[in-house]
Design a protein around this motif. Sequence first.
Motif, short mmCIF file in Angstrom:
data_model
loop_
_atom_site.label_atom_id
_atom_site.label_comp_id
_atom_site.label_asym_id
_atom_site.label_seq_id
_atom_site.Cartn_x
_atom_site.Cartn_y
_atom_site.Cartn_z
N UNK A 117 0.81 -1.21 0.00
CA UNK A 117 0.00 0.00 0.00
C UNK A 117 0.84 1.26 0.00
N UNK A 118 2.14 1.13 0.31
CA UNK A 118 2.99 2.30 0.42
C UNK A 118 3.59 2.68 -0.92
N UNK A 119 4.52 3.63 -0.84
CA UNK A 119 5.16 4.12 -2.06
C UNK A 119 6.08 3.06 -2.66
N UNK A 120 6.62 2.20 -1.81
CA UNK A 120 7.54 1.17 -2.29
C UNK A 120 6.76 -0.10 -2.64
N UNK A 121 7.15 -0.78 -3.69
CA UNK A 121 6.46 -1.99 -4.14
C UNK A 121 7.31 -3.25 -3.93
N UNK A 122 8.45 -3.11 -3.20
CA UNK A 122 9.33 -4.26 -3.02
C UNK A 122 9.15 -4.92 -1.66
N UNK A 123 8.00 -4.63 -1.02
CA UNK A 123 7.64 -5.20 0.28
C UNK A 123 8.55 -4.73 1.41
N UNK A 124 9.31 -3.65 1.18
CA UNK A 124 10.04 -2.99 2.27
C UNK A 124 9.03 -2.17 3.07
N UNK A 125 9.20 -2.15 4.39
CA UNK A 125 8.23 -1.48 5.26
C UNK A 125 8.11 0.00 4.94
N UNK A 126 6.88 0.46 4.78
CA UNK A 126 6.57 1.88 4.65
C UNK A 126 5.83 2.33 5.90
N UNK A 127 6.27 3.42 6.50
CA UNK A 127 5.61 3.96 7.69
C UNK A 127 5.18 5.39 7.40
N UNK A 128 4.40 5.96 8.34
CA UNK A 128 3.80 7.26 8.08
C UNK A 128 4.00 8.20 9.27
N UNK A 129 5.23 8.72 9.41
CA UNK A 129 5.47 9.71 10.47
C UNK A 129 4.65 10.96 10.20
N UNK A 130 4.28 11.65 11.29
CA UNK A 130 3.49 12.87 11.13
C UNK A 130 3.98 13.95 12.08
N UNK A 138 3.71 11.97 6.02
CA UNK A 138 4.42 11.64 4.78
C UNK A 138 4.87 10.19 4.84
N UNK A 139 5.13 9.61 3.66
CA UNK A 139 5.71 8.28 3.61
C UNK A 139 7.12 8.30 4.17
N UNK A 140 7.50 7.25 4.87
CA UNK A 140 8.84 7.14 5.38
C UNK A 140 9.28 5.69 5.42
N UNK A 141 10.51 5.45 5.79
CA UNK A 141 11.04 4.10 5.91
C UNK A 141 11.66 3.92 7.29
N UNK A 142 11.72 2.67 7.74
CA UNK A 142 12.34 2.38 9.02
C UNK A 142 13.85 2.25 8.87
N UNK A 143 14.58 2.74 9.87
CA UNK A 143 16.03 2.65 9.86
C UNK A 143 16.51 2.24 11.25
N UNK A 144 17.69 1.63 11.30
CA UNK A 144 18.34 1.37 12.58
C UNK A 144 19.05 2.65 13.03
N UNK A 145 18.97 2.95 14.32
CA UNK A 145 19.62 4.15 14.84
C UNK A 145 20.08 3.88 16.26
#
Length: 410
Positions: A94-107, A115-122
């Motif tokens: 359902x997200x902007x990416x079609x490769x099954x990488x997680x899309x999240x929605x920070x606000x 906006x659409x976003x991606x998860x990262x290690x930090x």
Amino acid sequence: MAPLLHLVLAASLVALASSKSLPVLVPVTKDRTTSLYTIPFSYGNALVVDIAGPLVWSACQSGHLPAPFPCDSDDCRRANAYPVPGCSKPGCGNGARKDRTCTVYPYNPVTGACANGTLVHTRFVANTTNGINPVSQVSVNAVSACATRKLLTSLPRGATGVAGLAGSEALPAQVASSQKVAKKFLLCLPRGGVYGDGVAIFGGGPLQLTAQPSTDYTQSLEYTPLLAKKDNPAYYVSVKSILLEDSVVHFPPHALDTGGVVLCTRVPYTLLRPDVYAPFVAAFGKAMKAQNATSVKPVAPFGFCYDARKLANTRLGYLVPGVTLALDGGKKWRMTGVHSMVDVNQDTACLAFVEMKGVKAGDGKAPAVIVGGFQMENFVLQFDLEKKQLGFFKLPFFTNCGQFNFTRSA
């Protein structure tokens, strides 16, 4: 053999005690322009504290590549547990990416933009604490969302994102999991300016301040249940009634139950839904008239203001009717003039309870009361996520949340 056995046992107990993880500490800074609060996150990055937010997110760095979080992973499910109104519906594909990488929605908690976003290690770089001083630096493994810089609009200058404190992928839950500390966090929000930084402790107390050494304020906490609402990670409390001095304010039937009462650092001053605001200010105005207080033209966003020169001022703020939230369990959250009145200029002080805009009276989709940051300042607030209860204690007049000793212990 017996002395040797005792020695081994004693050494084991010492090792066990020393291996117990200490809570994690960061200073809390109030931005005077926006009245929002920030915490340092990692090496120069400061995040806005959102007590009702489910995500940790920051602006993407140049050359950023998303981490390989599949959209059906546990982290992705937790990050998307609370859909944001107006954002795309979470889900694989359902997200902007079609490769099954997680899309999240920070606000953005101020503008409501997402906006659409991606998860990262930090890494969350902070200090452990004994409740008196910082003890040693710690680098906490964490997961955050990476978002466009456009999402930083209206946040404090220098802020690079938001630290959500509610939900299973929020900062307290991640610190508890990574550091093996208690599933609770403590906030002591500062008034800001000359009063210095407040404190946040992930893993719970103790908490000591310099004005009263050897006093652990977490031992004075009173507790009330924390309530949850479906599809909303925010922290709600059950308020049975609101009192001015010792008199109950009369609201329409079930007004406080409809929508509930929620704690929120996104708003500077407590917001009251119209059906709650009207009876409250009517009762407050009547009590102020009885004190011969002089009303003056309101200063936005406040609806009731007074000539500060004619108000008696005490160690507990202006001598005005005290506001009390009567909580579930018989506990009472008492606010004196220092929490109910705000100086807008040298001659004018205003009632720091504001009418909620954009909602109708009795609208169950809106909270009856949103308790803002100003009313939470200089209270010790401990959110116990395991026991689902809020501990609270109003600091004595001679101390404040800016009196934690951030000098590292020897």
